[in-house]
Scaffold this motif. Structure first.
Motif, PDB file in Angstrom:
ATOM      1  N   UNK A  14       0.845  -1.192   0.000  1.00 62.70           N
ATOM      2  CA  UNK A  14       0.000   0.000   0.000  1.00 62.70           C
ATOM      3  C   UNK A  14       0.880   1.241   0.000  1.00 62.70           C
ATOM      4  N   UNK A  15       0.414   2.298  -0.608  1.00 62.38           N
ATOM      5  CA  UNK A  15       1.161   3.553  -0.617  1.00 62.38           C
ATOM      6  C   UNK A  15       0.678   4.422   0.534  1.00 62.38           C
ATOM      7  N   UNK A  16       1.613   4.884   1.352  1.00 63.81           N
ATOM      8  CA  UNK A  16       1.291   5.696   2.529  1.00 63.81           C
ATOM      9  C   UNK A  16       2.099   6.982   2.524  1.00 63.81           C
ATOM     10  N   UNK A  17       1.445   8.072   2.898  1.00 61.44           N
ATOM     11  CA  UNK A  17       2.148   9.329   3.144  1.00 61.44           C
ATOM     12  C   UNK A  17       2.453   9.374   4.634  1.00 61.44           C
ATOM     13  N   UNK A  23       7.129  17.986  10.034  1.00 60.92           N
ATOM     14  CA  UNK A  23       6.148  18.368   9.021  1.00 60.92           C
ATOM     15  C   UNK A  23       6.498  17.932   7.612  1.00 60.92           C
ATOM     16  N   UNK A  24       7.628  17.236   7.450  1.00 62.55           N
ATOM     17  CA  UNK A  24       8.013  16.739   6.132  1.00 62.55           C
ATOM     18  C   UNK A  24       7.140  15.544   5.759  1.00 62.55           C
ATOM     19  N   UNK A  25       6.658  15.507   4.521  1.00 64.61           N
ATOM     20  CA  UNK A  25       5.819  14.412   4.052  1.00 64.61           C
ATOM     21  C   UNK A  25       6.585  13.623   3.003  1.00 64.61           C
ATOM     22  N   UNK A  26       6.682  12.301   3.217  1.00 62.86           N
ATOM     23  CA  UNK A  26       7.312  11.412   2.249  1.00 62.86           C
ATOM     24  C   UNK A  26       6.355  10.257   1.985  1.00 62.86           C
ATOM     25  N   UNK A  27       6.421   9.721   0.788  1.00 64.25           N
ATOM     26  CA  UNK A  27       5.570   8.602   0.408  1.00 64.25           C
ATOM     27  C   UNK A  27       6.378   7.319   0.473  1.00 64.25           C
ATOM     28  N   UNK A  28       5.812   6.315   1.128  1.00 64.90           N
ATOM     29  CA  UNK A  28       6.447   5.015   1.293  1.00 64.90           C
ATOM     30  C   UNK A  28       5.477   3.928   0.842  1.00 64.90           C
ATOM     31  N   UNK A  36      -1.794  -3.394  14.584  1.00 67.12           N
ATOM     32  CA  UNK A  36      -0.937  -2.608  15.460  1.00 67.12           C
ATOM     33  C   UNK A  36       0.058  -1.703  14.770  1.00 67.12           C
ATOM     34  N   UNK A  37       0.186  -1.823  13.426  1.00 64.37           N
ATOM     35  CA  UNK A  37       1.150  -0.973  12.743  1.00 64.37           C
ATOM     36  C   UNK A  37       1.438  -1.445  11.335  1.00 64.37           C
ATOM     37  N   UNK A  38       2.486  -0.851  10.752  1.00 64.62           N
ATOM     38  CA  UNK A  38       2.892  -1.168   9.387  1.00 64.62           C
ATOM     39  C   UNK A  38       4.411  -1.244   9.327  1.00 64.62           C
ATOM     40  N   UNK A  39       4.912  -1.932   8.314  1.00 69.73           N
ATOM     41  CA  UNK A  39       6.331  -1.881   7.991  1.00 69.73           C
ATOM     42  C   UNK A  39       6.429  -1.287   6.607  1.00 69.73           C
ATOM     43  N   UNK A  40       7.213  -0.194   6.468  1.00 67.09           N
ATOM     44  CA  UNK A  40       7.364   0.449   5.171  1.00 67.09           C
ATOM     45  C   UNK A  40       8.783   0.249   4.656  1.00 67.09           C
ATOM     46  N   UNK A  41       8.893   0.055   3.362  1.00 65.43           N
ATOM     47  CA  UNK A  41      10.190  -0.106   2.712  1.00 65.43           C
ATOM     48  C   UNK A  41      10.844   1.263   2.557  1.00 65.43           C
ATOM     49  N   UNK A  42      12.134   1.333   2.872  1.00 63.76           N
ATOM     50  CA  UNK A  42      12.838   2.618   2.782  1.00 63.76           C
ATOM     51  C   UNK A  42      14.336   2.387   2.730  1.00 63.76           C
ATOM     52  N   UNK A  58      -3.078   6.925   4.298  1.00 70.10           N
ATOM     53  CA  UNK A  58      -3.085   6.248   2.997  1.00 70.10           C
ATOM     54  C   UNK A  58      -3.109   7.290   1.883  1.00 70.10           C
ATOM     55  N   UNK A  59      -2.297   7.078   0.848  1.00 71.09           N
ATOM     56  CA  UNK A  59      -2.238   8.031  -0.257  1.00 71.09           C
ATOM     57  C   UNK A  59      -3.598   8.084  -0.944  1.00 71.09           C
ATOM     58  N   UNK A  60      -4.073   9.293  -1.139  1.00 71.08           N
ATOM     59  CA  UNK A  60      -5.396   9.504  -1.733  1.00 71.08           C
ATOM     60  C   UNK A  60      -5.264   9.729  -3.232  1.00 71.08           C
ATOM     61  N   UNK A  61      -6.081   9.023  -3.981  1.00 74.09           N
ATOM     62  CA  UNK A  61      -6.141   9.219  -5.424  1.00 74.09           C
ATOM     63  C   UNK A  61      -7.368  10.075  -5.736  1.00 74.09           C
ATOM     64  N   UNK A  62      -7.388  10.700  -6.879  1.00 68.56           N
ATOM     65  CA  UNK A  62      -8.437  11.664  -7.222  1.00 68.56           C
ATOM     66  C   UNK A  62      -9.848  11.106  -7.065  1.00 68.56           C
ATOM     67  N   UNK A  63     -10.051   9.843  -7.355  1.00 70.63           N
ATOM     68  CA  UNK A  63     -11.388   9.262  -7.323  1.00 70.63           C
ATOM     69  C   UNK A  63     -11.765   8.677  -5.965  1.00 70.63           C
ATOM     70  N   UNK A  64     -10.881   8.748  -4.972  1.00 74.46           N
ATOM     71  CA  UNK A  64     -11.128   8.133  -3.673  1.00 74.46           C
ATOM     72  C   UNK A  64     -11.509   9.170  -2.626  1.00 74.46           C
ATOM     73  N   UNK A  65     -12.265   8.720  -1.638  1.00 77.17           N
ATOM     74  CA  UNK A  65     -12.619   9.584  -0.514  1.00 77.17           C
ATOM     75  C   UNK A  65     -11.376   9.795   0.353  1.00 77.17           C
ATOM     76  N   UNK A  66     -11.351  10.896   1.070  1.00 74.75           N
ATOM     77  CA  UNK A  66     -10.229  11.191   1.954  1.00 74.75           C
ATOM     78  C   UNK A  66     -10.136  10.136   3.045  1.00 74.75           C
ATOM     79  N   UNK A  67      -8.926   9.691   3.329  1.00 71.49           N
ATOM     80  CA  UNK A  67      -8.684   8.666   4.345  1.00 71.49           C
ATOM     81  C   UNK A  67      -8.230   9.335   5.639  1.00 71.49           C
ATOM     82  N   UNK A  68      -8.648   8.795   6.782  1.00 69.52           N
ATOM     83  CA  UNK A  68      -8.213   9.387   8.055  1.00 69.52           C
ATOM     84  C   UNK A  68      -6.735   9.106   8.313  1.00 69.52           C
TER      85      UNK A  68
END
Length: 94
Positions: A14-17, A23-28, A36-42, A58-68
């Motif tokens: 899954x793509x996550x911001x 305040x820096x935002x990176x996509x993983x 309980x959590x996630x493991x992201x590749x980096x 979760x990274x939001x795509x144009x056609x998707x509802x905003x994710x919490x």
């Protein structure tokens, strides 16, 4: 190896911001997820310090509802990425 996990992990890509404390935002991309959590590749230069609180969205795509967003903390790092523990247990539960 001593398993300390409380939640079953599921492989998923899954793509996550992830927003750092600064305040820096990176996509993983996740390697696995659990309640309980996630493991992201980096790569090493993309790893955040252990203990840092982050916001995971979760990274939001144009056609998707905003994710919490979920609050998390970098719990561990290794040569493949970092484990992020969710700080709001049960947040994703109905």
């Amino acid at each position: 190896m001593n398993e300390k996990r409380r939640h079953e992990r599921y492989p998923d890509s899954l793509t996550m911001d992830i927003t750092s404390a600064a305040g820096d935002i990176k996509t993983y991309v996740t390697r696995d997820v659990s309640d309980g959590g996630i493991f992201v590749l980096a790569a090493n230069h993309q790893l955040l310090p252990i203990g840092m609180e982050v916001r995971v969205t979760p990274t939001q795509h144009a056609h998707e509802a905003e994710q919490p967003a979920m609050r998390g903390r970098v719990a561990r790092r290794d040569g493949h990425g970092m484990g992020i523990e969710f700080l709001d247990p049960g947040f994703a539960q109905p």
